[in-house]
Structures are given as C-alpha cells and as structure tokens.
Design a protein around this motif. Structure first.
Motif, short mmCIF file in Angstrom:
data_model
loop_
_atom_site.label_atom_id
_atom_site.label_comp_id
_atom_site.label_asym_id
_atom_site.label_seq_id
_atom_site.Cartn_x
_atom_site.Cartn_y
_atom_site.Cartn_z
N ASN A 270 -15.67 6.73 -1.97
CA ASN A 270 -16.38 6.01 -2.63
C ASN A 270 -17.71 5.03 -1.87
N GLU B 78 -2.84 2.42 -6.60
CA GLU B 78 -4.45 2.30 -6.77
C GLU B 78 -4.31 1.05 -7.81
N ASP B 79 -3.71 0.86 -8.92
CA ASP B 79 -3.24 0.57 -10.49
C ASP B 79 -3.78 -0.94 -9.66
N SER C 86 -8.19 4.98 4.06
CA SER C 86 -8.25 5.33 2.60
C SER C 86 -7.94 3.82 1.82
N ILE C 87 -7.46 2.72 1.93
CA ILE C 87 -7.59 1.27 1.43
C ILE C 87 -9.21 1.12 1.56
N LEU D 184 -4.60 -2.61 -7.28
CA LEU D 184 -5.28 -3.34 -6.12
C LEU D 184 -6.15 -3.26 -7.99
N ASN E 41 -11.73 2.64 1.50
CA ASN E 41 -12.47 4.01 0.83
C ASN E 41 -11.65 2.91 -0.74
N SER E 42 -10.80 2.54 -1.28
CA SER E 42 -10.82 2.50 -2.49
C SER E 42 -11.19 0.65 -2.88
N TYR F 224 0.74 -1.05 0.01
CA TYR F 224 0.32 0.04 -0.30
C TYR F 224 0.74 1.28 -0.25
N LYS G 62 -14.25 0.19 -4.58
CA LYS G 62 -15.33 0.55 -5.83
C LYS G 62 -14.68 -1.03 -6.76
N ARG G 63 -14.49 -2.31 -5.61
CA ARG G 63 -13.68 -3.31 -6.20
C ARG G 63 -14.01 -4.54 -6.09
#
Length: 345
Positions: free
Chosen positions: A268, A213-214, A234-235, A216, A237-238, A207, A241-242
């Motif tokens: 997100n 981000e890419d 923040s992880i 992930l 939050n990322s 991380y 979207k996954r």
C-alpha cells in the motif's frame, strides 16, 4: 560507603539474528577503577527497558547509521538508568544525589560529571517516574506529536503500540493536552484496549482481532490526519490506506520487526505518493531544545489530572542476574506502559 572494587556487568556476547537467546548476553565481574577529578561513582537503582535497545545490538547495524549506541561483542549492554551517587570527585554532584543518564547493565558505573543530569521527579510520586511519565518515552511522544506530526485540536490521530510506554503517553498528550478531536489507539488484546480508552482514546482497536482491518476502516471514517507509528510492519501497511491527502506519518518505532527477519509486503506504499503523505522518522535527541518545555507541560498536565501515571508503568523488582529476562518482556507483550527494572540489592 566504601567504594566497591568490582561490579557485575551484563555484556553483549553474540549479536542476535532474530530472537534474543540465552547466549546473547553474559554476566561478568569487572574491576572498578578509582575516580579521577570530575567523576562520580553511581549505584544503579532503576533500568530503562526500551525496544530501541534491540536495534542497537542487531548485526546489520552500521555504527555511523545507528539509531543509538551500537555496542561491539564484549561491550556492556547500553541502557538508560536512574542511579544514586555513592562517591564523588565532582563539584557538581554529592553523595546521595539521584541522577539520570545513559549507561549500561551494570551494578555500578564510573561516569564523567557531565554524562548525567538530575533525575526528574515529582513530589508524591515514586522516583521511577524519571524513566516513565517524565522519561524519554514521554518526551518522544511529546516531541513526535508536536515537532514531527504538528498535531492540532481539529486532527484525527491514530497511535499504534498504544499500550506501550511511548504510545500510552502519546494517547494522553494528543487527547488530553492537545485536545485532538479524535484519537484512535491500536493495541494487542481487549484488556489493553480497554486501558487505552481509559487514558482518553475515543477508540482502541485490537490488532489481533480477525476483524481488525474492518474495524480500522470504521474507526477512521473520514480518514486520518496524523499517524504515530510505533510498530511498522503490516499495521503501517494498513494505515497507508487510511491517511488523508497531505497527512503526516510519525515514524517512531518498528517493534513488530525487531526480533524477526520476515519480510512484510508494503503493497500500500503507493498511497504515500497518491495522497502526498509526509512520513518522517525522528529520534528524541533531535529535539533536545524542546525537552524542558515538554517536561513542564507534562508535569502541569499530571497536576491537573490530564495525564495519569496510574498503570503507565510496569515496575519489576529483580536481582541483577535477571536483568536480560526482564528486558525481554518487551517483546512478548508483558508490559503495560513503561517497563522499568528496579534492581534489588
């Protein structure tokens, strides 16, 4: 042995707003009272170091909503432990018995006979395994995956904090016991990521990498059925979207924010609605009925070579005066797996 009349104790002096400082705790010498019937005197041998302890002492904690024990200023700092019974006025325990329980940062504790249970050990392994591979963090990983995440072999699972005590256990349980088709870890630094892959993860993402981000997105092609969240921030939050439609997020910890007052923008979070994601928080004590089966499953996996204890414990030998400094290693990434303090006499 003759019963000591006093014990050293680390007490909470000032609830920290932000990072723990030198005046957060104070070392005191306190009297030990004689045992009453049904009580035992325990000498602590190992202390459990857990990120959750930071939440217990936060000034924002409302006691009736607390994650665990919420000490007042002046109280002993709570901690899980393994200790040896040195005196007993209980029919249930004899001198020399090894016991496990929730106590405090104390050299000795006077405890009710029902406040402890036999330390979980395995022949050929050190006693400290009772706090690591057979301890609460592994139970947390097992119960979180099964009872909250409802993991299945066909699932893709992502686990953050994958080099920590709970995360490293979750990686092994998901991949090597459940047999999930794809397990992706998230950890800090290439060395930890390499170790997580040795545990069985198909991939582990750093991380701290500028390409996180890419990375992930690439690692979760096809999206994620279950996300085991140990870090929040923040992880998390990322990860919104996954996630697949009707996927599940296991909310276990949020260590990224325990020593910080910075606000993270959860921009997100609408994905929870659009993807109909179920996000559930839990505490391991929610599933006490499942503990015996979970421990037996892990013991079986250890014997079969499906759950390794190698490298899953960072054991630090320390004088009692050094207890807070060892605990604070949790928040600077100085541990791999479970951080355990071995108290030197």
């Amino acid at each position: 042995m003759a019963a000591p009349s006093t014990t050293k104790v680390w007490t909470l002096q000032h609830k920290p707003r932000g990072p723990v400082t030198a005046d957060t705790f104070a070392l005191e010498n306190k009297p030990l009272r004689p045992l009453n019937d049904g009580e035992i005197l325990v000498k602590l041998v190992y202390l459990s170091n857990d990120p959750a302890q930071r939440t217990w002492i936060d000034p924002s904690v409302v006691k009736e909503r607390a994650y665990g024990p919420a000490p007042d200023e002046g109280d002993a700092m709570p901690s899980g432990f393994v200790g040896k019974v040195v005196q007993s006025k209980s029919a249930s325990w004899k001198e020399g018995d090894l016991v496990n329980g929730l106590g405090s940062w104390s050299e000795y504790l006077v405890l009710n006979e029902k406040a402890v249970f036999p330390a979980r050990t395995l022949e050929g392994y050190p006693t400290s395994i009772a706090l690591s591979a057979l301890g609460m963090t592994t139970l947390t990983a097992y119960c979180g995956l099964h009872e909250v995440g409802h993991v299945k072999p066909e699932h893709t699972v992502v686990i953050s904090g994958a080099a920590g005590a709970t995360g490293s256990a979750a990686v092994q349980i998901a991949k090597n016991i459940v047999g999930c088709k794809r397990v992706v870890g998230i950890a800090g630094g290439p060395e930890k990521c390499a170790w997580v892959k040795k545990l069985g993860a198909d991939e582990c993402l750093d991380y701290r990498s500028p390409s996180f981000e890419d990375d992930l997105v690439k690692a979760t092609d096809g999206y994620v059925d279950v996300y085991f969240d140990n870090v929040g921030g923040s992880i998390l939050n990322s990860m919104f979207k996954r996630m697949k439609r009707f996927s599940r997020i296991i909310a276990c910890g949020a260590i990224s924010g325990y020593n910080s007052r910075e606000t993270v923008n959860m921009n997100n979070i609408f994905e929870v609605i659009s993807m109909r994601i179920t996000m559930q928080g839990f505490i391991v004590s929610d599933f006490m009925a499942q503990w015996p089966a979970a421990i037996e499953a892990v013991k079986k996996a250890i014997k079969e070579g499906k759950f390794t204890t190698e490298g899953t414990e960072t054991l630090v030998k320390a004088q009692f005066d050094e207890v807070p400094q060892v605990w604070q290693r949790l928040f600077s990434g100085q541990n791999q797996g479970k951080l355990v303090t071995q108290l030197e006499s």
